[in-house]
Every structure is written in C-alpha cells, then in structure tokens.
Design a protein around this motif. Structure first.
Motif, mmCIF file in Angstrom:
data_model
loop_
_atom_site.group_PDB
_atom_site.id
_atom_site.type_symbol
_atom_site.label_atom_id
_atom_site.label_comp_id
_atom_site.label_asym_id
_atom_site.label_seq_id
_atom_site.Cartn_x
_atom_site.Cartn_y
_atom_site.Cartn_z
ATOM 1 N N HIS A 196 0.799 -1.305 0.203
ATOM 2 C CA HIS A 196 0.261 -0.104 -0.026
ATOM 3 C C HIS A 196 0.950 1.223 -0.083
ATOM 4 N N TYR A 197 1.818 1.304 0.801
ATOM 5 C CA TYR A 197 2.875 2.571 1.018
ATOM 6 C C TYR A 197 3.492 2.499 -0.475
ATOM 7 N N TYR A 198 3.611 1.546 -1.171
ATOM 8 C CA TYR A 198 4.357 1.942 -2.652
ATOM 9 C C TYR A 198 3.334 2.544 -3.449
ATOM 10 N N HIS A 199 2.293 1.940 -3.428
ATOM 11 C CA HIS A 199 1.072 2.432 -4.535
ATOM 12 C C HIS A 199 0.921 4.088 -3.853
ATOM 13 N N TYR A 200 0.669 4.262 -2.576
ATOM 14 C CA TYR A 200 0.528 5.664 -2.267
ATOM 15 C C TYR A 200 1.586 6.531 -2.813
ATOM 16 N N SER A 201 2.655 6.099 -2.470
ATOM 17 C CA SER A 201 3.736 6.903 -2.861
ATOM 18 C C SER A 201 3.856 7.293 -4.460
ATOM 19 N N TYR A 202 3.529 6.187 -5.076
ATOM 20 C CA TYR A 202 3.675 6.372 -6.648
ATOM 21 C C TYR A 202 2.551 7.304 -7.169
ATOM 22 N N ARG A 203 1.161 7.052 -6.530
ATOM 23 C CA ARG A 203 0.132 7.779 -6.881
ATOM 24 C C ARG A 203 0.111 9.280 -6.494
ATOM 25 N N MET A 204 0.809 9.590 -5.151
ATOM 26 C CA MET A 204 0.770 10.804 -4.721
ATOM 27 C C MET A 204 1.912 11.446 -5.788
ATOM 28 N N ALA A 205 2.822 10.835 -6.082
ATOM 29 C CA ALA A 205 4.008 11.473 -7.017
ATOM 30 C C ALA A 205 3.211 11.984 -8.243
ATOM 31 N N LEU A 206 2.452 10.979 -8.800
ATOM 32 C CA LEU A 206 1.644 11.494 -10.200
ATOM 33 C C LEU A 206 0.640 12.538 -9.945
ATOM 34 N N TYR A 207 0.067 12.616 -8.802
ATOM 35 C CA TYR A 207 -0.757 13.701 -8.181
ATOM 36 C C TYR A 207 -0.043 15.013 -8.109
#
Length: 290
Positions: A196-207
């Motif tokens: 979950h932390y990976y996906h959150y970090s990656y999507r927050m980077a896109l955001y």
C-alpha cells in the motif's frame, strides 16, 4: 471441477496462490484461483453438512483457519480483481457476498469473529469502490470512516489519491488533514502495508506532478522506487523508474545519483533491463536543471 479433485485440494495452498497472483497483479489468474477456492470450500462444507445429517464421522481437515474464512477470501480476491479490471458491478456483487457470511452453519466463536472481520472489510472496500467508480460524493463519509479506523488510513488514502487522479479531483485539504498519520507510514514493515505504501507514494507522485509540484513529486517517486527495489517487484520498479525519467529535468544531482546507485545495486537481470539508465551520458549531473 470433479469432487475427486476438489477433495485433494488444500484451501491454504490456494490462498497462497491467490496472494501470489495479487502480488503479480495477474487479475485473470486471481479470478480463476478464487473460483477454485470457492468450489473447494463449497465441496467441503456440503460434505460436512451431509455427514452431520447422516451422523457420519466428519472429515478431518488440514486448514489453518475456519472454513468461513476461505469463503470470504474467495469473494474478496475475486472482487478486487474485478475492480482492477474496471468491472465495478461484478466487484460490488462480490463485496455483497463477503459482507454477510453468517448464513453458514456451525460457525463457532472463531467463525463468528471471521464473519465480523469480513463485514468490516466489506464496508471499507464498499467506500473504496464507490470512489474508484466515480461516486466522489462519498468522499467526506469515507474520510470520517478513516478517522474512526486509523488502521485503514494508508489503504484509504491510497484509494482517495487514485480516485482523485482518475476523476480530476483536488484532495489537498484532505491529504493535509491526515498529515500526522502519513508521517508514520514509513514505520510499517509488514508486506501488506509496504505494498500500500508503494502505491500511495507512486500515486501521490503522479498527483503532485499533475499539480505542477515537481519537487514533491520527485521525493515521492524516489520513495516509490526504493520500496519497489526493496520488494523486488519488477513491474513496480519499471513504473517508478519511468515516472522518475519523466521528472528528470527537475531532479537535483544527488537525486540522479541515488537512482544510479539503486540501479547498480539491482540484480544483474534487472540491471540488464535498464542499460540506458546506467549510462552516465543520460544521467549527467551537469545537465540537470535546478
């Protein structure tokens, strides 16, 4: 599937295969294995009920959890796979099934606890499905749910950012409201939270990239890259590296050097997949714009 085959299957082995398919993001395989798990436990349940009615000795089972868990898990994993494939009606049907598992007989105390756990998971995943499918009006209700259930904040914020990206929403205020909790995400060590932390970090980077905040995006994508490297997930690694490349012109020299070091620390197989990234002519710190 024939009863003779179902009888030979072990639910816990199928659970492990489902978890592997999930880690590999193989949604078709998840649905296939979820169906097999359901058929397996359905056979066991029906056989046990038949033996009980006939006053015959019950089957001696080798399983780590109550039978109701495998029912719920089969529906849960099938629903997650449908959601990832954009099949929201099918995903909702699965959530409805594991939201109420109390119909099974002979649950016992441990089984009743499992029923309550799946009921809670169904509530959380119901909100998540609403958001992903475009029902952004539930955002405030979901945020309140996360405040009341801190253990759900990491997957919940991941879902919120994912929905924001998909539907063009600004969730800056909501992310700021959970700043204290997000600061603790790096302390997680179990595999589920790290994913979950990976996906959150990656999507927050896109955001953040979408919002024009390249500096914040770079910090987040570097975190995602570290997590992907730590987990050995090649797909996550490639995805994060591609995002970093799209932000490279804003990267500081030390950030570029960190990526080079991560690449050099990869296995030979992974390093061979990215020969261009190891070329100092590509990551020439003198050409970086600060």
């Amino acid at each position: 599937m024939r009863p003779s085959i179902l009888k030979s299957l072990k639910p816990d082995v199928i659970v492990e295969m489902l978890e592997m398919a999930f880690r590999l993001e193989n949604w078709d395989k998840m649905i296939e294995m979820a169906d097999i798990l359901y058929d397996c436990v359905q056979y066991i349940y029906q056989e046990q009920q038949y033996r009980k009615a006939k006053e015959l000795p019950l089957l001696l089972l080798e399983q780590e959890r109550p039978l109701v868990y495998y029912y719920g898990f089969s529906h849960l994993m099938r629903g997650m796979a449908h959601q990832e494939r954009g099949q929201y009606v099918e995903s909702r049907a699965c959530i409805d099934k594991y939201a109420e598992l109390g119909w099974l007989e002979d649950l016992g105390e441990e089984g009743l606890e499992v029923v309550e756990e799946f009921r809670f998971v169904a509530q959380a995943n119901g909100y998540a499905l609403d958001l992903i499918s475009g029902r952004v009006e539930v955002l405030d209700v979901y945020a309140e749910f996360l405040r009341e259930n801190p253990e759900e904040v990491l997957p919940g914020l991941d879902t919120i950012v994912r929905a924001a990206l998909r539907h063009g929403r600004d969730v800056d205020d909501l992310i700021a409201a959970f700043a204290e909790q997000t600061a603790e995400f790096g302390m997680y060590e179990d595999e589920g939270n790290l994913v979950h932390y990976y996906h959150y970090s990656y999507r927050m980077a896109l955001y953040q990239k979408r919002a024009g905040r390249q500096g914040e995006a770079l910090e987040l994508v570097l975190r995602a890259l570290r997590l992907a490297h730590q987990s050995g997930h090649d797909g996550h690694f490639k995805r994060s590296l591609a995002l970093f490349e799209s932000l490279r012109e804003w990267a500081a020299g030390e950030q570029v050097r960190e990526v080079q070091e991560i690449l050099r620390g990869c296995s030979e197989e992974v390093s061979d997949s990215y020969p261009r990234m190891l070329d100092d002519n590509v990551y020439d710190s003198h050409s970086i714009q600060h």
